[in-house]
Design a protein around this motif. Structure first.
Motif, PDB file in Angstrom:
ATOM      1  N   MET A  26      54.430 -20.272 120.293  1.00 52.55           N
ATOM      2  CA  MET A  26      55.821 -19.691 120.923  1.00 52.55           C
ATOM      3  C   MET A  26      54.965 -18.779 122.328  1.00 52.55           C
ATOM      4  N   ARG A  27      53.583 -18.526 122.420  1.00 47.40           N
ATOM      5  CA  ARG A  27      53.079 -18.034 123.043  1.00 47.40           C
ATOM      6  C   ARG A  27      52.335 -19.279 123.896  1.00 47.40           C
ATOM      7  N   ARG A  28      52.551 -20.312 123.596  1.00 44.27           N
ATOM      8  CA  ARG A  28      51.848 -21.601 124.637  1.00 44.27           C
ATOM      9  C   ARG A  28      53.502 -21.442 125.594  1.00 44.27           C
ATOM     10  N   HIS A  29      54.495 -21.393 124.829  1.00 46.58           N
ATOM     11  CA  HIS A  29      55.642 -22.016 125.298  1.00 46.58           C
ATOM     12  C   HIS A  29      56.080 -20.741 126.760  1.00 46.58           C
ATOM     13  N   ALA A  30      55.075 -19.569 126.649  1.00 42.22           N
ATOM     14  CA  ALA A  30      55.931 -18.572 127.590  1.00 42.22           C
ATOM     15  C   ALA A  30      54.719 -18.155 128.495  1.00 42.22           C
ATOM     16  N   GLU A  31      53.529 -19.189 128.264  1.00 41.08           N
ATOM     17  CA  GLU A  31      52.172 -19.406 129.094  1.00 41.08           C
ATOM     18  C   GLU A  31      53.386 -20.703 130.009  1.00 41.08           C
ATOM     19  N   HIS A  53      45.915 -25.711 126.955  1.00 37.30           N
ATOM     20  CA  HIS A  53      47.643 -25.551 126.945  1.00 37.30           C
ATOM     21  C   HIS A  53      47.840 -27.577 127.558  1.00 37.30           C
ATOM     22  N   LEU A  54      47.166 -28.238 127.930  1.00 35.82           N
ATOM     23  CA  LEU A  54      47.761 -29.120 129.225  1.00 35.82           C
ATOM     24  C   LEU A  54      47.620 -30.342 127.659  1.00 35.82           C
ATOM     25  N   ILE A  55      46.372 -30.289 126.779  1.00 33.81           N
ATOM     26  CA  ILE A  55      46.451 -31.459 125.647  1.00 33.81           C
ATOM     27  C   ILE A  55      47.603 -31.344 124.293  1.00 33.81           C
TER      28      ILE A  55
END
Length: 692
Positions: free
Chosen positions: A432-437, A494-496
């Motif tokens: 979820m933190r990655r989606h927020a980013e 994040h990209l990978i």
């Protein structure tokens, strides 16, 4: 004007051509056909007499020679006037030629004695009937009144032919002083046709041409002739006085021929007058019309040049607006610059006619509308981006608080089942933190995570895999010892993670996703390969174009949100991302990190030391990736999986005896307590690094 001039000239020239065609027909077919008709009438009269007397006289032979000469002249004239013969004249002309071809058989019947007097007469009549039907089409006069008078005179001439038929029949009957019943019937028919044609012809003639005929029909020669006609019909026998019949016929035909010639001359004068009028019309239509057309061309050219110059100015202003000013304005708005609408929407300045200025004003109105719309869209996009950023920041704060709560709960929990559930919840929170980013990245801002020291590539890849839900399907191959600049490590992670998650989603659930990396001459390359169905070549090209030059994010295109995030992150650090078909049928994503972001390390330490650059939570997830099995859903470390190559060169460690029984609950509780204390210590170290 050109079309109108051409139309009028075509009408007048058509009349002139009709006159020329009529003149040609008169000089060729008209003259020769008239002589041919006279010769056929003479041969018919002599042939009927020869049938009656049963004697072929020298006079008949001479007449036949004159008829043949007239036929030859007519045929030559028809060939000469072929171009002037209209389509409606060709059928009666062909019929006349066919009838003229029968003269030989008609003469043979008379010479051999097979034809009777009436039969021979009828055969010649057929030839002359074909000739008179051809005469009916031989008056191509454009003047309607002249044409009507010519047709009426032609009818009067046809009546003259029936008088000749009566004379030929009666002259032969006077020889043997008798008329057969068929001959008497034929004579009666001739008289009726003659009377009908005279009445019809007079009805069509005007006063000037009709009056001479009326005087003739009231004269003594005609009245005497009509009286003898009536007597022959009443008695059914030829007249007793042959001299009186011949004299009456000769006087009547002479006056009819003279009157026909005079009427034809009068009509010719009228036709000549009409022809002169047509010539004047041609001159006016051709000359005056040509002058008018030339004048209109000159005016049109001058007006066209002026209009072309005005349109060129308008076109230049419109091209500048559409290709320079508006695109530059849109680019400035896309870059976040403030735009003065009144200054940018300057009116288009052109000179010329009222229509041109009206069009320029319309373009100016369109320009102002477009500028207002572009400014409004830019403000809307900034507002939407700000909303994304605010929501993402709030969500990010809540997730950090949630992670802190999870850490506290893990420290207070010693139950293995509860720890397993907390671990899963911790994993979901990380995603979820990655989606927020991702929302922060799409809004144009930076997520905020960064490190001062370079981070090993293998740790970045493991951390990225740890943020994927189906991480157990991901296989990370051995990678050369290289590190990535700390400022780009979080974005590369994040990209990978986006590429790996995309690979797991679009590949079969029982297949593996392979991640491998290698140092190359111009940087470091990381490949993510799945075993899915792949994409068409056109879609690969479209996606690669988006990754090379990412457009502005379109809210309606949410299906490709992950690709937009990857493209934005790659653009930020100069990273190149390429999608292509895998040899195994799936898709291979190639990530090329530029050499400026790559740092060489002589040796990376094994175990936990190689992840020291990462924060505790990321380090914990990275360690989970290298597990080869689980116990109650928790990661299990593989002995010496990340051991340094120099340590591996030593004597092989003694194999650990295989455990045959599962751990007891006490052992599991002790293990998780130790794990909790380790994660807490790593978190404290990460916080100290962040503060530094």
């Amino acid at each position: 004007m050109s079309a109108l001039w051409g139309f009028v000239l075509n009408l007048t020239v058509s009349d002139g051509q009709s006159l020329l065609r009529g003149d040609t027909l008169y000089r060729t077919i008209g003259v020769t056909s008239t002589d041919l008709g006279i010769q056929l009438q003479a041969e018919r009269e002599r042939s009927v007499v020869a049938v009656t007397t049963r004697q072929l006289t020298e006079d008949l032979g001479e007449q036949r020679a004159r008829t043949d000469k007239a036929v030859t002249a007519f045929q030559q004239a028809a060939v000469e006037a072929d171009d002037s013969i209209s389509d409606d004249m060709r059928t009666p002309l062909a019929t006349l030629r066919a009838e003229l071809g029968r003269l030989g058989s008609i003469r043979s019947g008379i010479d051999d004695g097979f034809s009777s007097r009436l039969t021979g007469l009828i055969e010649y009549n057929r030839v002359l009937d074909a000739m008179f039907r051809f005469y009916d089409h031989l008056t191509p006069v454009p003047d309607l009144s002249v044409y009507q008078q010519a047709s009426s005179l032609q009818t009067m001439g046809n009546a003259r032919e029936f008088i000749a038929r009566e004379h030929a029949l009666i002259r032969a009957a006077l020889i043997d002083k008798r008329l057969t019943e068929p001959e008497a019937s034929a004579f009666t028919e001739y008289v009726s046709s003659r009377e009908f044609l005279h009445a019809r012809g007079q009805a069509g003639l005007d006063v000037q041409l009709r009056q001479p005929y009326q005087q003739l029909f009231q004269s003594e020669p005609f009245l005497g002739f009509a009286t003898m006609e009536a007597r022959i019909i009443r008695t059914g026998a030829p007249p007793p006085d042959a001299q009186a019949w011949n004299t009456a016929v000769d006087q009547l035909t002479t006056r009819l021929d003279k009157l026909g010639a005079e009427s034809a001359a009068t009509l010719a004068e009228r036709a000549a007058s009409g022809a002169n009028a047509i010539k004047v019309e041609i001159a006016v239509a051709g000359g005056v019309g040509l002058v008018a057309v030339l004048a209109s061309i000159v005016i049109s050219v001058r007006f066209g040049r002026r209009l072309a110059a005005e349109l060129a100015g308008l076109r230049a202003a419109a091209v500048e607006l559409s290709e320079q000013r508006l695109p530059a304005l849109v680019d400035r708005l896309s870059n976040g610059e403030e735009v003065n609408v009144g200054k940018e929407a300057k009116p288009i300045k052109v000179s010329g006619s009222a229509e041109i200025t009206d069009v320029a004003k319309a373009f100016g109105s369109v320009q102002r509308t477009a500028v207002h719309a572009a400014v409004g869209q830019a403000a809307l996009r900034r507002g939407v981006g700000q909303v994304f950023l605010n929501l993402a920041r709030r969500k990010q704060g809540l997730l950090h608080r949630q992670l802190s709560l999870l850490d506290a709960m893990q420290r207070r929990t010693h139950d293995p089942d509860q720890l397993e559930e907390l671990f899963r919840l911790d994993h979901l929170t990380t995603r979820m933190r990655r989606h927020a980013e991702s929302l922060i990245i799409l809004s144009g801002a930076a997520p905020g995570r960064a490190w001062r020291k370079p981070v090993p590539v293998v740790d970045i890849v493991r951390a990225a895999v740890a943020e994927v839900e189906d991480y157990t399907r991901v296989t990370v191959a051995g990678m050369p010892g290289s590190a990535i600049d700390g400022g780009a490590a979080a974005d590369l992670t994040h990209l990978i993670a986006e590429l790996v998650e995309n690979a797991t989603i679009y590949s079969p659930p029982n297949s593996n996703v392979e991640v491998r990396g290698d140092r190359v001459s111009n940087g470091y390359t990381i490949e993510v390969e799945d075993r899915g169905l792949g994409l068409p070549a056109g879609e690969y090209a479209a996606y690669n174009a988006l990754l090379v030059n990412p457009p502005e994010f379109d809210l309606a295109d949410s299906d490709r949100l992950g690709l937009f995030v990857v493209a934005k992150l790659a653009e930020r650090h100069g990273i190149k991302v390429l999608l292509r078909r895998s040899p195994f049928g799936g898709t291979t994503a190639i990530v090329l990190v530029p050499a400026a972001l790559v740092t060489d390390q002589a040796e990376l330490t094994a175990g936990g030391d190689d992840t020291a650059a990462l924060p505790s939570r990321t380090r914990k997830k990275a360690l989970a990736v290298v597990s080869s099995g689980t116990h109650a859903g928790l990661p299990r470390r593989v002995r010496q999986a990340n051991l340094s190559s120099r340590l591996k060169d030593g004597p092989p460690p003694e194999p650990e005896p295989e455990r045959t029984n599962e751990r007891s609950p006490d052992e599991v509780r002790d293990m998780f307590s130790a794990f909790q204390r380790g994660t807490q210590r790593a978190r404290e170290e990460a916080n100290e690094e962040g503060e530094a």
